[in-house]
Design an enzyme around this catalytic site. Structure first.
Site, PDB file in Angstrom:
ATOM      1  N   ALA A 211       0.839  -1.235   0.128  1.00  0.00           N
ATOM      2  CA  ALA A 211      -0.081   0.151  -0.109  1.00  0.00           C
ATOM      3  C   ALA A 211       0.812   1.282  -0.023  1.00  0.00           C
ATOM      4  O   ALA A 211       2.142   0.932  -0.095  1.00  0.00           O
ATOM      5  CB  ALA A 211      -0.874   0.062   1.334  1.00  0.00           C
ATOM      6  N   ASN A 212       0.207   2.475   0.044  1.00  0.00           N
ATOM      7  CA  ASN A 212       0.972   3.738   0.041  1.00  0.00           C
ATOM      8  C   ASN A 212       0.278   4.513   1.137  1.00  0.00           C
ATOM      9  O   ASN A 212      -0.865   4.162   1.598  1.00  0.00           O
ATOM     10  CB  ASN A 212       1.258   4.230  -1.080  1.00  0.00           C
ATOM     11  CG  ASN A 212      -0.207   4.608  -1.670  1.00  0.00           C
ATOM     12  OD1 ASN A 212      -0.754   5.460  -0.999  1.00  0.00           O
ATOM     13  ND2 ASN A 212      -0.332   3.909  -2.820  1.00  0.00           N
ATOM     14  N   ARG A 213       1.042   5.797   1.346  1.00  0.00           N
ATOM     15  CA  ARG A 213       0.498   6.792   2.554  1.00  0.00           C
ATOM     16  C   ARG A 213      -0.881   7.437   2.137  1.00  0.00           C
ATOM     17  O   ARG A 213      -1.135   8.345   2.887  1.00  0.00           O
ATOM     18  CB  ARG A 213       1.558   7.620   2.887  1.00  0.00           C
ATOM     19  CG  ARG A 213       2.656   6.888   3.638  1.00  0.00           C
ATOM     20  CD  ARG A 213       3.561   7.829   4.238  1.00  0.00           C
ATOM     21  NE  ARG A 213       5.019   7.188   4.606  1.00  0.00           N
ATOM     22  CZ  ARG A 213       5.056   6.339   5.884  1.00  0.00           C
ATOM     23  NH1 ARG A 213       4.176   6.273   6.709  1.00  0.00           N
ATOM     24  NH2 ARG A 213       6.306   5.863   5.960  1.00  0.00           N
ATOM     25  N   ALA A 277      -3.633   7.208  -5.490  1.00  0.00           N
ATOM     26  CA  ALA A 277      -2.082   6.975  -5.747  1.00  0.00           C
ATOM     27  C   ALA A 277      -2.253   5.610  -5.776  1.00  0.00           C
ATOM     28  O   ALA A 277      -2.394   4.731  -4.955  1.00  0.00           O
ATOM     29  CB  ALA A 277      -1.503   7.198  -4.298  1.00  0.00           C
TER      30      ALA A 277
END
Ligand code: CTP
Length: 409
Positions: A211-213, A277
Site C-alpha cells: 500500500a502507500n500513505r 495513488a
C-alpha cells in the site's frame, strides 16, 4: 430570492440523540426560504417534543399515522405529494432498515414509501452500528433506490464518548446538501465528473498487502467540491478511513485492477480526475494461504506492473472524457517530472504536488491537510498556487474546470 424559496421540505426526525440538532436544521431550512413540514417518529418524541418542533417550524408537527384529524384526507399521501424533498435526520439504523425493505408501519414510513420526491438521509448512529454489514447492505440498497446521503461525520458520539464515523452531519451541511439537491444549477450542473481517490491495496496473501500513505483527503475534497458545483459525481475510492462525501456516488475498491474496472463502469464522464495513488506494481501471484516463516530463507516477492488507469482513459478514442486530469506526486524535480508525465500519460492537465514535505509549512502532504500544487497544461501553460488546505485546492480546481468547460475545452 433565497435558495429554497417556494420549496416544501418534509423533515422526518428519527429517534436518536442527534434529534436535538434537527430543531436547528428546521431553522436553517426556513432561513433559506423553505416551508418545513415536520414528522416526528414515536422514538424521536423521547428526545424532542412535537411542541418545540412545531414552534420552530411555524406549523404543527405530525407524529401519528392514525391521527383522525390528519388522516381524514389521507394525510400521509398529501405530505408525500407536497414535498419537493424529504430529509430524514437523524436517520437511524432502524429507519434505514425499514426504508430498505419499504416498511410503512408509521407515518414516516408511509410518507417515505408514497413519495416521488428526492430523499436525503443524514445517518446518525453508533460507529459499530454504522459499520455493521446489515447497515452497509441497507445503505447499498437505499443508494441503488436513488436515496442521497449527507454524513455521517467522524467524531465523538454524544452518548458514549466513543469516536468513529457515525455522528450526524451538522445542520448547516444538511441544509447545504438540500440546496444542492434542489438547485439543479451551479457551474457543473448537468456534467458527470469521475474521480479516483485514496491508495490501492495489492494483496500478497490473505493477510498482507502492498500500500502507500495516501489518505484520500484531496480526491474526496474534489468530489465534494464538484458535487457542490452541481455535478453528478462518481468517486472510485481505494481503502481510506474518511467518510464518503455527501451527494456523491462512491464506489469502494481495493486493488488497482478493481479501480480500473470501476472507472470503466462509471464512464462516460465529462471530466475524469485521477487523484488516487495507484500502486504501480502488484505481486505477480497472490498466495491463497498466509505465507509462513520458513526456516533458513526469506520469501521473494515477484512484482508485475499494474494497468495505468489514467493513461488508458486518456488514450480512449470515442468515449474519452472531454477533460482528463492526472496528479503527480513528486519528491524532486517537480516541473521536469510533471511535464514528462503529462506527455507520457496523454492527459490534459497534471496537478503536481511536492510530497517531499520541503517547502510546505507542515512538512507532510500525504495524509496532511495542506497542499501546494502547480498545474501543468497540455500546450505548455502552467500555474502555481500558494499553499492552502486541500478543500481550498479542491474548490479552486473545480472553478478552473468549470471555466475550462465553459470555454469549450
Ligand atoms: N495512475 C493511474 N494508474 C496507475 C498509476 C498512476 O491512474 N497505475 C495515475 C494517478 O492517479 C495519477 C497519475 O497517474 O493521476 C500519476 O501517478 P504517479 O504515481 O505520480 O505516476 P506514475 O506513473 O506512477 O509515475 P512514477 O511512479 O514513476 O512517478
Amino acid at each position: 430570492m433565497r435558495s429554497l424559496d417556494d420549496r416544501t421540505i418534509v423533515l422526518v426526525i428519527g429517534g436518536g440523540i442527534a434529534a436535538y440538532k434537527s430543531l436547528d436544521l428546521i431553522r436553517r431550512l426556513r432561513e433559506r426560504g423553505a416551508k418545513v413540514r415536520v414528522v416526528i417518529t414515536a422514538a424521536a418524541a423521547h428526545f424532542i417534543t412535537p411542541l418545540s418542533a412545531s414552534a420552530i417550524a411555524g406549523e404543527p408537527a405530525f407524529s401519528d399515522l392514525f391521527d383522525v384529524n390528519d388522516e381524514h384526507d389521507v394525510g400521509h399521501i398529501r405530505l408525500a405529494r407536497q414535498a419537493d424533498l424529504i430529509i430524514v435526520a437523524p436517520a437511524t439504523a432502524d429507519r434505514m432498515a425499514q426504508m430498505a425493505y419499504g416498511l410503512a408501519g408509521d407515518l414516516a414510513g408511509a410518507v417515505l414509501l408514497a413519495t416521488r420526491a428526492p430523499v436525503l438521509l443524514a445517518p446518525a448512529m453508533n460507529p459499530q452500528m454504522w459499520a455493521h454489514p446489515a447497515t452497509r447492505r441497507n445503505l447499498a440498497q437505499l443508494r441503488q433506490d436513488g436515496v442521497q446521503t449527507v454524513g455521517p461525520n467522524s467524531g465523538e458520539m454524544a452518548e458514549s464518548g466513543e469516536a468513529g464515523i457515525g455522528r450526524m452531519a451538522e445542520p448547516m451541511e444538511i441544509a447545504e446538501a438540500a440546496e444542492r439537491l434542489l438547485s439543479g444549477n451551479g457551474p457543473l450542473a448537468g456534467r458527470h465528473v469521475l474521480i479516483t481517490s485514496g491508495p490501492t491495496h495489492e494483496p500478497i496473501d490473505p493477510v498482507r498487502y502492498i500500500a502507500n500513505r495516501s489518505s484520500g483527503k484531496q480526491g474526496h475534497a474534489i468530489a465534494s467540491a464538484a458535487a457542490r458545483a452541481g455535478a453528478r459525481v462518481t468517486l472510485v475510492s481505494g481503502p481510506v478511513s474518511i467518510a464518503d462525501p455527501a451527494g456523491v456516488a462512491t464506489v469502494h475498491v481495493e486493488s488497482a485492477r478493481e479501480m480500473q474496472k470501476a472507472v470503466e463502469n462509471a464512464l462516460p464522464a465529462d471530466v475524469a480526475i485521477f487523484a488516487a495513488a495507484v500502486a504501480d506494481w502488484r505481486p505477480e501471484s497472490v498466495s491463497a494461504q498466509k505465507t509462513k516463516k520458513a526456516a533458513g530463507g526469506l520469501p521473494t516477492l515477484s512484482l508485475t506492473e499494474n494497468p495505468d488507469i489514467l493513461a488508458t482513459v486518456s488514450s480512449l478514442g470515442k468515449g474519452r472524457p472531454g477533460l482528463v486530469i492526472g496528479f503527480a506526486a513528486e519528491t524532486e524535480k517537480i516541473e521536469e517530472h510533471a511535464s514528462a508525465k503529462l506527455a507520457r500519460k496523454g492527459c490534459d492537465w497534471i496537478v503536481a504536488n511536492d510530497v517531499s514535505g520541503n517547502g510546505t509549512s507542515t512538512g507532510s502532504v500525504m495524509g496532511g491537510n495542506l497542499n501546494r500544487v502547480t498545474i501543468f497544461q497540455k500546450g505548455g501553460d502552467s500555474e502555481s498556487w500558494p499553499e492552502m488546505d486541500k478543500t481550498g485546492v479542491a474548490s479552486r480546481l473545480v472553478e478552473k474546470i468549470a471555466s475550462a468547460l465553459q470555454a469549450g475545452k
